[in-house]
Design a protein around this motif. Structure first.
Motif, PDB file in Angstrom:
ATOM      1  N   THR A  30      27.080 -22.821 -64.147  1.00 53.77           N
ATOM      2  CA  THR A  30      27.024 -22.120 -62.801  1.00 53.77           C
ATOM      3  C   THR A  30      25.738 -22.577 -62.166  1.00 53.77           C
ATOM      4  N   ARG A  31      25.791 -22.464 -60.662  1.00 51.33           N
ATOM      5  CA  ARG A  31      24.676 -22.786 -60.023  1.00 51.33           C
ATOM      6  C   ARG A  31      24.577 -21.535 -58.803  1.00 51.33           C
ATOM      7  N   ASN A  32      23.589 -20.989 -58.915  1.00 55.83           N
ATOM      8  CA  ASN A  32      23.292 -19.951 -57.688  1.00 55.83           C
ATOM      9  C   ASN A  32      22.598 -20.647 -56.535  1.00 55.83           C
ATOM     10  N   LEU A  33      23.252 -20.306 -55.251  1.00 57.84           N
ATOM     11  CA  LEU A  33      22.779 -21.220 -54.329  1.00 57.84           C
ATOM     12  C   LEU A  33      21.893 -20.124 -53.422  1.00 57.84           C
ATOM     13  N   SER A  34      21.027 -20.545 -52.617  1.00 61.91           N
ATOM     14  CA  SER A  34      19.744 -19.633 -51.922  1.00 61.91           C
ATOM     15  C   SER A  34      20.609 -18.705 -51.182  1.00 61.91           C
ATOM     16  N   GLY A  35      21.721 -18.588 -50.726  1.00 64.33           N
ATOM     17  CA  GLY A  35      22.145 -17.513 -49.911  1.00 64.33           C
ATOM     18  C   GLY A  35      23.000 -16.591 -51.006  1.00 64.33           C
ATOM     19  N   GLY A  36      23.019 -16.675 -52.238  1.00 67.89           N
ATOM     20  CA  GLY A  36      23.408 -16.003 -53.014  1.00 67.89           C
ATOM     21  C   GLY A  36      24.951 -16.154 -53.728  1.00 67.89           C
ATOM     22  N   GLU A  37      25.430 -17.429 -53.225  1.00 67.49           N
ATOM     23  CA  GLU A  37      26.783 -17.758 -53.705  1.00 67.49           C
ATOM     24  C   GLU A  37      26.526 -18.448 -55.139  1.00 67.49           C
ATOM     25  N   THR A  38      27.492 -18.147 -56.061  1.00 73.15           N
ATOM     26  CA  THR A  38      27.584 -18.798 -57.187  1.00 73.15           C
ATOM     27  C   THR A  38      28.605 -20.023 -57.076  1.00 73.15           C
ATOM     28  N   ARG A  39      28.384 -21.178 -57.701  1.00 72.41           N
ATOM     29  CA  ARG A  39      29.130 -22.069 -57.948  1.00 72.41           C
ATOM     30  C   ARG A  39      29.349 -22.586 -59.512  1.00 72.41           C
ATOM     31  N   TYR A  40      30.686 -22.873 -59.700  1.00 77.38           N
ATOM     32  CA  TYR A  40      31.133 -23.278 -61.140  1.00 77.38           C
ATOM     33  C   TYR A  40      31.657 -24.483 -61.321  1.00 77.38           C
ATOM     34  N   ARG A  41      31.436 -24.932 -62.664  1.00 79.92           N
ATOM     35  CA  ARG A  41      31.898 -26.220 -62.996  1.00 79.92           C
ATOM     36  C   ARG A  41      31.901 -26.389 -64.467  1.00 79.92           C
ATOM     37  N   GLN A  42      32.986 -27.206 -64.970  1.00 81.69           N
ATOM     38  CA  GLN A  42      33.107 -27.336 -66.584  1.00 81.69           C
ATOM     39  C   GLN A  42      31.936 -28.360 -66.529  1.00 81.69           C
ATOM     40  N   CYS A  43      31.313 -28.334 -67.506  1.00 80.57           N
ATOM     41  CA  CYS A  43      30.296 -29.180 -68.017  1.00 80.57           C
ATOM     42  C   CYS A  43      30.802 -30.447 -68.598  1.00 80.57           C
ATOM     43  N   ARG A  44      30.522 -31.610 -68.013  1.00 82.78           N
ATOM     44  CA  ARG A  44      30.737 -32.854 -68.324  1.00 82.78           C
ATOM     45  C   ARG A  44      30.209 -33.656 -69.469  1.00 82.78           C
ATOM     46  N   SER A  45      29.237 -33.014 -69.768  1.00 86.27           N
ATOM     47  CA  SER A  45      28.044 -33.633 -70.804  1.00 86.27           C
ATOM     48  C   SER A  45      27.732 -32.587 -71.975  1.00 86.27           C
ATOM     49  N   SER A  46      27.752 -33.112 -73.183  1.00 89.10           N
ATOM     50  CA  SER A  46      27.409 -32.224 -74.071  1.00 89.10           C
ATOM     51  C   SER A  46      25.827 -32.468 -74.341  1.00 89.10           C
ATOM     52  N   GLY A  47      25.239 -31.314 -74.977  1.00 90.22           N
ATOM     53  CA  GLY A  47      23.879 -31.444 -75.405  1.00 90.22           C
ATOM     54  C   GLY A  47      23.031 -31.068 -74.261  1.00 90.22           C
ATOM     55  N   THR A  48      21.920 -31.277 -74.171  1.00 97.07           N
ATOM     56  CA  THR A  48      20.867 -30.523 -73.265  1.00 97.07           C
ATOM     57  C   THR A  48      20.965 -31.679 -72.123  1.00 97.07           C
ATOM     58  N   HIS A  49      21.027 -31.232 -70.835  1.00 97.20           N
ATOM     59  CA  HIS A  49      20.872 -32.260 -69.637  1.00 97.20           C
ATOM     60  C   HIS A  49      20.654 -31.331 -68.503  1.00 97.20           C
ATOM     61  N   HIS A  50      20.293 -31.994 -67.421  1.00 98.00           N
ATOM     62  CA  HIS A  50      19.777 -31.512 -66.301  1.00 98.00           C
ATOM     63  C   HIS A  50      20.849 -31.903 -65.235  1.00 98.00           C
ATOM     64  N   HIS A  51      20.622 -31.593 -64.092  1.00100.16           N
ATOM     65  CA  HIS A  51      21.447 -31.875 -62.899  1.00100.16           C
ATOM     66  C   HIS A  51      20.553 -32.297 -61.747  1.00100.16           C
ATOM     67  N   LEU A  52      21.232 -33.487 -61.115  1.00 97.77           N
ATOM     68  CA  LEU A  52      20.751 -34.279 -59.890  1.00 97.77           C
ATOM     69  C   LEU A  52      21.736 -33.831 -58.820  1.00 97.77           C
ATOM     70  N   VAL A  53      21.607 -32.858 -57.757  1.00 97.53           N
ATOM     71  CA  VAL A  53      22.482 -32.237 -57.049  1.00 97.53           C
ATOM     72  C   VAL A  53      22.222 -32.771 -55.541  1.00 97.53           C
ATOM     73  N   CYS A  54      23.340 -33.514 -54.875  1.00 97.34           N
ATOM     74  CA  CYS A  54      22.845 -33.879 -53.344  1.00 97.34           C
ATOM     75  C   CYS A  54      23.066 -32.644 -52.433  1.00 97.34           C
ATOM     76  N   ARG A  55      22.015 -32.388 -51.791  1.00 97.52           N
ATOM     77  CA  ARG A  55      21.796 -31.375 -50.956  1.00 97.52           C
ATOM     78  C   ARG A  55      22.605 -31.237 -49.647  1.00 97.52           C
ATOM     79  N   ASP A  56      23.486 -32.336 -49.421  1.00 95.37           N
ATOM     80  CA  ASP A  56      24.381 -32.386 -48.411  1.00 95.37           C
ATOM     81  C   ASP A  56      25.900 -32.122 -48.997  1.00 95.37           C
TER      82      ASP A  56
END
Length: 132
Positions: free
Chosen positions: A59-85
């Motif tokens: 899950t990702r919680n956006l600044s306006g309070g909205e939550t977004r969801y997705r299935q994880c594509r990687s196993s193990g510990t990882h982080h996300h690089l997200v396009c702001r646009d």
């Protein structure tokens, strides 16, 4: 609590499998309706929350309070690089962050440290998109 495998839940799981991007409950609901599935927004929220609590979704919680969801594509510990646009999301595996967290925890006598790291920027497509 095990939720039954209803046609709505199966359709939602398929919709989540089809996109690598984080999507809101409203976006997923609209997609399901467009595909001809009869499902309420409340049902979509209920299933998303149950899947997230079970660890099946990120899950990702956006600044306006909205939550977004997705299935994880990687196993193990990882982080996300997200396009702001556009929201394009890339999984980034890098152990240097975990090593730094461990060193900080050790130095201050903490264990079971939890953290969230998300990097944001502009993806290649948005860098070259016309502004207007």
């Amino acid at each position: 609590m095990t939720m039954p495998r209803t046609p709505q839940r199966i359709a939602l799981a398929q919709a989540l499998e089809q996109t690598p991007q984080f999507r809101s409950a409203q976006q997923l609901h609209a997609h399901l309706l467009q595909e001809g599935h009869e499902v309420s927004l409340a049902t979509v929220y209920r299933h998303l929350n149950a899947l997230a609590e079970a660890g099946a979704l990120e899950t990702r919680n956006l600044s306006g309070g909205e939550t977004r969801y997705r299935q994880c594509r990687s196993s193990g510990t990882h982080h996300h690089l997200v396009c702001r646009d556009c929201g394009e999301t890339t999984d980034v595996a890098d152990t240097s962050v975990e090593q730094w967290v461990q060193r900080v925890g050790d130095r201050h006598h903490f264990t079971d440290i939890r953290y969230a790291l998300e990097l944001s920027g502009l993806c290649a497509g948005c860098q070259h998109a016309p502004t207007g």
